[in-house]
Write a protein that holds these residues in place. Structure first.
Motif, PDB file in Angstrom:
ATOM      1  N   GLN A  49     -55.367 -18.205 -61.921  1.00 46.74           N
ATOM      2  CA  GLN A  49     -54.297 -18.207 -62.689  1.00 46.74           C
ATOM      3  C   GLN A  49     -53.464 -17.262 -63.249  1.00 46.74           C
ATOM      4  O   GLN A  49     -54.243 -16.284 -63.449  1.00 46.74           O
TER       5      GLN A  49
ATOM      6  N   ALA B 196     -57.400 -22.972 -62.928  1.00 42.15           N
ATOM      7  CA  ALA B 196     -57.386 -23.774 -62.648  1.00 42.15           C
ATOM      8  C   ALA B 196     -57.636 -24.390 -61.151  1.00 42.15           C
ATOM      9  O   ALA B 196     -59.162 -24.153 -60.338  1.00 42.15           O
ATOM     10  N   SER B 197     -57.599 -26.134 -61.750  1.00 48.64           N
ATOM     11  CA  SER B 197     -59.343 -26.359 -60.052  1.00 48.64           C
ATOM     12  C   SER B 197     -58.765 -25.928 -58.797  1.00 48.64           C
ATOM     13  O   SER B 197     -57.039 -26.123 -58.699  1.00 48.64           O
TER      14      SER B 197
ATOM     15  N   SER C 266     -55.625 -28.505 -57.445  1.00 44.17           N
ATOM     16  CA  SER C 266     -54.363 -27.518 -58.132  1.00 44.17           C
ATOM     17  C   SER C 266     -53.776 -26.428 -57.821  1.00 44.17           C
ATOM     18  O   SER C 266     -52.243 -26.410 -58.850  1.00 44.17           O
ATOM     19  N   PHE C 267     -54.645 -25.496 -57.449  1.00 40.89           N
ATOM     20  CA  PHE C 267     -54.490 -24.123 -57.226  1.00 40.89           C
ATOM     21  C   PHE C 267     -53.103 -24.269 -55.997  1.00 40.89           C
ATOM     22  O   PHE C 267     -53.424 -24.114 -55.521  1.00 40.89           O
TER      23      PHE C 267
ATOM     24  N   ARG D 120     -48.873 -19.266 -58.557  1.00 43.66           N
ATOM     25  CA  ARG D 120     -49.047 -19.582 -59.429  1.00 43.66           C
ATOM     26  C   ARG D 120     -50.501 -18.447 -59.087  1.00 43.66           C
ATOM     27  O   ARG D 120     -51.282 -18.273 -60.575  1.00 43.66           O
TER      28      ARG D 120
END
Length: 344
Positions: free
Chosen positions: A62, A68-69, A72-73, A77
């Motif tokens: 990010q 970030a997984s 969740s990316f 970001r």
């Protein structure tokens, strides 16, 4: 009136996030970029077993320097994820290398094809929480990175008696003149003409069929043409004529000055002396300009990591997972609640 705002926690700190307009613009940017991010993740995972992100820990870098997984990316970001990976990489490599016995802080100099990213690391990562990208305000945590439009592909112009570098870029296709694709005169051509790039050490991947070496002769011819423009102007001004090597070096000096300015903004403008820093160089073109940049800033130490060409990937490999939490808050503003429990 009732105030609504959220707070963001990063590195055990709490930051208020009011300002609904920048947050709204951030949401729009996120909505625009997320489909592209989703397409990229899908394209990436197709080369592996089905549901690879459920079987292994799949993370992406990010802009804030953390991982970030895949689930969740998000787009907002990822705007500066490449340079952020480089910062994590050079900060670890520079401060932990055996040459840096005094643990001197580092100035990051990441020169790529289109632009140059400049940053500073003195033991902690510097974050900003609002920035402006292409005229749009973005409220999201990211590392403090200054970008200038000077890279290996930055085009060279002579206009009104001035040497001008960028912001236009030759890009990767057609690229600089030496790429054999009828490209544009660029910083890469200047470095080739001055002997800072040696064609025999480059793979033969240029030309229409991607099987030819860099074209030194075409670059030489292009500089002869722009040199004629320069000398025509100086002749009218009764100035001294310059050969094509002097012209090429003039463009290099202009590009170097453009890249020194953000470094001065990170140091001298904040009361810091660049002499106390190590110039940590990475990116495809950084090493070609490192010595002159250091000389201009008074820096005595230059560090070029053996993985400098892929330092962003190295940084992504050693980065920590970042966890961010937001908490909405709606309260009436008064003397009793104007400060939270931490004293902010």
């Amino acid at each position: 009136k009732e105030l609504g705002f959220t707070q963001i926690s990063l590195s055990s700190q709490v930051f208020p996030r009011a300002k609904i307009v920048p947050r709204g613009q951030t949401a729009l940017v996120d909505a625009y970029l997320n489909p592209k991010i989703t397409d990229y993740i899908e394209s990436f995972t197709k080369g592996f077993d089905e549901n690879i992100h459920k079987k292994v820990n799949l993370f992406f870098m990010q802009s804030d320097g953390g991982l970030a997984s895949a689930t969740s990316f998000t787009g907002v970001r990822a705007i500066l994820s490449g340079p952020a990976g480089g910062i994590v990489g050079y900060s670890f490599a520079t401060l932990n290398h055996k040459f840096n016995t005094n643990k001197k802080p580092a100035l990051g100099f990441d020169m790529g094809g289109t632009s140059t990213d400049v940053s500073k690391y003195d033991g902690t990562f510097e974050h900003i929480f609002e920035t402006n990208v292409a005229g749009v305000n973005i409220s999201a945590p990211q590392l403090d990175i200054n970008t200038v439009a000077a890279g290996g592909g930055s085009r060279l112009f002579f206009k009104n008696g001035l040497f001008k570098v960028g912001p236009e870029s030759a890009g990767a296709d057609p690229g600089p003149v030496c790429y054999r694709k009828n490209g544009h005169l660029a910083i890469t051509d200047a470095n080739l003409l001055l002997g800072r790039i040696l064609p025999k050490y480059f793979p033969k991947i240029f030309g229409p069929n991607h099987d030819q070496p860099l074209d030194y002769e075409a670059t030489q011819k292009a500089f002869e043409e722009i040199g004629n423009q320069v000398n025509s102007f100086y002749k009218e001004q009764q100035g001294q004529a310059k050969d094509m090597y002097e012209v090429a070096y003039g463009f290099i000096k202009v590009a170097n000055e453009a890249m020194c300015r953000p470094m001065r903004a990170l140091t001298q403008a904040r009361g810091l002396d660049p002499k106390n820093y190590v110039l940590s160089v990475f990116g495809g073109a950084g090493a070609q300009h490192a010595c002159q940049i250091a000389r201009s800033l008074g820096i005595r130490s230059i560090f070029i990591h053996r993985l400098c060409g892929i330092l962003s990937a190295f940084g992504s490999n050693i980065a920590d997972v970042a966890v961010e939490a937001e908490k909405p808050s709606g309260i009436y503003y008064s003397g009793e609640n104007s400060q939270d429990k931490s004293g902010n």
